[in-house]
Design a protein around this motif. Sequence first.
Motif, PDB file in Angstrom:
ATOM      1  N   ASN A  35     -78.045 -66.236  -1.615  1.00  0.00           N
ATOM      2  CA  ASN A  35     -78.621 -66.592  -2.913  1.00  0.00           C
ATOM      3  C   ASN A  35     -79.623 -67.733  -2.805  1.00  0.00           C
ATOM      4  O   ASN A  35     -80.661 -67.719  -3.474  1.00  0.00           O
ATOM      5  N   ASP A  36     -79.344 -68.714  -1.947  1.00  0.00           N
ATOM      6  CA  ASP A  36     -80.290 -69.810  -1.727  1.00  0.00           C
ATOM      7  C   ASP A  36     -81.585 -69.304  -1.110  1.00  0.00           C
ATOM      8  O   ASP A  36     -82.680 -69.720  -1.495  1.00  0.00           O
ATOM      9  N   ARG A  37     -81.466 -68.390  -0.157  1.00  0.00           N
ATOM     10  CA  ARG A  37     -82.654 -67.823   0.494  1.00  0.00           C
ATOM     11  C   ARG A  37     -83.470 -67.013  -0.509  1.00  0.00           C
ATOM     12  O   ARG A  37     -84.697 -67.095  -0.538  1.00  0.00           O
ATOM     13  N   ILE A  38     -82.802 -66.229  -1.343  1.00  0.00           N
ATOM     14  CA  ILE A  38     -83.485 -65.442  -2.372  1.00  0.00           C
ATOM     15  C   ILE A  38     -84.236 -66.376  -3.322  1.00  0.00           C
ATOM     16  O   ILE A  38     -85.410 -66.134  -3.653  1.00  0.00           O
ATOM     17  N   TYR A  45     -93.022 -67.228  -2.997  1.00  0.00           N
ATOM     18  CA  TYR A  45     -93.812 -66.002  -2.908  1.00  0.00           C
ATOM     19  C   TYR A  45     -93.901 -65.359  -4.285  1.00  0.00           C
ATOM     20  O   TYR A  45     -93.072 -65.588  -5.143  1.00  0.00           O
ATOM     21  N   ALA A  46     -94.902 -64.543  -4.459  1.00  0.00           N
ATOM     22  CA  ALA A  46     -95.099 -63.871  -5.749  1.00  0.00           C
ATOM     23  C   ALA A  46     -94.276 -62.588  -5.810  1.00  0.00           C
ATOM     24  O   ALA A  46     -94.760 -61.546  -6.228  1.00  0.00           O
ATOM     25  N   VAL A  47     -93.033 -62.673  -5.386  1.00  0.00           N
ATOM     26  CA  VAL A  47     -92.152 -61.513  -5.367  1.00  0.00           C
ATOM     27  C   VAL A  47     -91.061 -61.735  -6.417  1.00  0.00           C
ATOM     28  O   VAL A  47     -90.392 -62.761  -6.426  1.00  0.00           O
ATOM     29  N   ARG A  48     -90.881 -60.781  -7.276  1.00  0.00           N
ATOM     30  CA  ARG A  48     -89.850 -60.905  -8.304  1.00  0.00           C
ATOM     31  C   ARG A  48     -88.817 -59.781  -8.215  1.00  0.00           C
ATOM     32  O   ARG A  48     -87.725 -59.906  -8.731  1.00  0.00           O
ATOM     33  N   ASP A  49     -89.173 -58.711  -7.554  1.00  0.00           N
ATOM     34  CA  ASP A  49     -88.265 -57.572  -7.445  1.00  0.00           C
ATOM     35  C   ASP A  49     -87.089 -57.946  -6.546  1.00  0.00           C
ATOM     36  O   ASP A  49     -87.274 -58.377  -5.406  1.00  0.00           O
ATOM     37  N   MET A  56     -86.265 -59.019   2.275  1.00  0.00           N
ATOM     38  CA  MET A  56     -86.786 -60.171   3.015  1.00  0.00           C
ATOM     39  C   MET A  56     -85.644 -61.023   3.557  1.00  0.00           C
ATOM     40  O   MET A  56     -85.693 -61.506   4.698  1.00  0.00           O
ATOM     41  N   CYS A  57     -84.616 -61.172   2.761  1.00  0.00           N
ATOM     42  CA  CYS A  57     -83.443 -61.948   3.160  1.00  0.00           C
ATOM     43  C   CYS A  57     -82.726 -61.277   4.346  1.00  0.00           C
ATOM     44  O   CYS A  57     -82.370 -61.935   5.325  1.00  0.00           O
ATOM     45  N   VAL A  58     -82.540 -59.989   4.260  1.00  0.00           N
ATOM     46  CA  VAL A  58     -81.890 -59.242   5.346  1.00  0.00           C
ATOM     47  C   VAL A  58     -82.715 -59.356   6.630  1.00  0.00           C
ATOM     48  O   VAL A  58     -82.165 -59.569   7.720  1.00  0.00           O
ATOM     49  N   LEU A  59     -84.036 -59.236   6.508  1.00  0.00           N
ATOM     50  CA  LEU A  59     -84.901 -59.364   7.680  1.00  0.00           C
ATOM     51  C   LEU A  59     -84.748 -60.746   8.312  1.00  0.00           C
ATOM     52  O   LEU A  59     -84.654 -60.875   9.537  1.00  0.00           O
ATOM     53  N   HIS A  60     -84.704 -61.775   7.486  1.00  0.00           N
ATOM     54  CA  HIS A  60     -84.546 -63.140   7.983  1.00  0.00           C
ATOM     55  C   HIS A  60     -83.245 -63.288   8.778  1.00  0.00           C
ATOM     56  O   HIS A  60     -83.244 -63.794   9.901  1.00  0.00           O
ATOM     57  N   TYR A  61     -82.131 -62.843   8.178  1.00  0.00           N
ATOM     58  CA  TYR A  61     -80.841 -63.033   8.842  1.00  0.00           C
ATOM     59  C   TYR A  61     -80.658 -62.094  10.045  1.00  0.00           C
ATOM     60  O   TYR A  61     -80.032 -62.484  11.033  1.00  0.00           O
ATOM     61  N   ALA A  62     -81.213 -60.907   9.989  1.00  0.00           N
ATOM     62  CA  ALA A  62     -81.137 -60.008  11.150  1.00  0.00           C
ATOM     63  C   ALA A  62     -81.939 -60.583  12.315  1.00  0.00           C
ATOM     64  O   ALA A  62     -81.484 -60.551  13.471  1.00  0.00           O
ATOM     65  N   THR A  63     -83.102 -61.141  12.021  1.00  0.00           N
ATOM     66  CA  THR A  63     -83.921 -61.766  13.058  1.00  0.00           C
ATOM     67  C   THR A  63     -83.186 -62.960  13.661  1.00  0.00           C
ATOM     68  O   THR A  63     -83.164 -63.128  14.888  1.00  0.00           O
ATOM     69  N   SER A  64     -82.575 -63.770  12.812  1.00  0.00           N
ATOM     70  CA  SER A  64     -81.806 -64.922  13.300  1.00  0.00           C
ATOM     71  C   SER A  64     -80.654 -64.481  14.189  1.00  0.00           C
ATOM     72  O   SER A  64     -80.395 -65.094  15.236  1.00  0.00           O
ATOM     73  N   ALA A  65     -79.963 -63.422  13.796  1.00  0.00           N
ATOM     74  CA  ALA A  65     -78.838 -62.919  14.595  1.00  0.00           C
ATOM     75  C   ALA A  65     -79.320 -62.409  15.951  1.00  0.00           C
ATOM     76  O   ALA A  65     -78.683 -62.665  16.987  1.00  0.00           O
ATOM     77  N   LEU A  66     -80.444 -61.704  15.974  1.00  0.00           N
ATOM     78  CA  LEU A  66     -80.977 -61.191  17.239  1.00  0.00           C
ATOM     79  C   LEU A  66     -81.436 -62.325  18.153  1.00  0.00           C
ATOM     80  O   LEU A  66     -81.223 -62.271  19.369  1.00  0.00           O
TER      81      LEU A  66
END
Length: 97
Positions: A35-38, A45-49, A56-66
Amino acid sequence: MGEISIKINIADRVYPLKVNMEEEEIIRRAAKLINDRIKEYQENYAVRDKQDLLSMCVLHYATSALKADKKVTSDDSEITEKVYHLDHILTDFFSKQ
């Protein structure tokens, strides 16, 4: 320990879960991180959806895990090499005695 029922709020949606008691704190902390990342992405960013924000959040955490997995693998290789080298030194030392 037994299972308990909890409700987790992620991106303004409530998810009822059954979790082991010892995992509850970790799950709640993970939901807070998400929720903090969202919120950070919404502000920067101009993202509201919500779907885009969650992606974007999933990509961030998946990248961190890898990255973490790659570092552990690299560290394991270095440790294995050092142990092999130490074993070789000790073998040489004790074979000369």
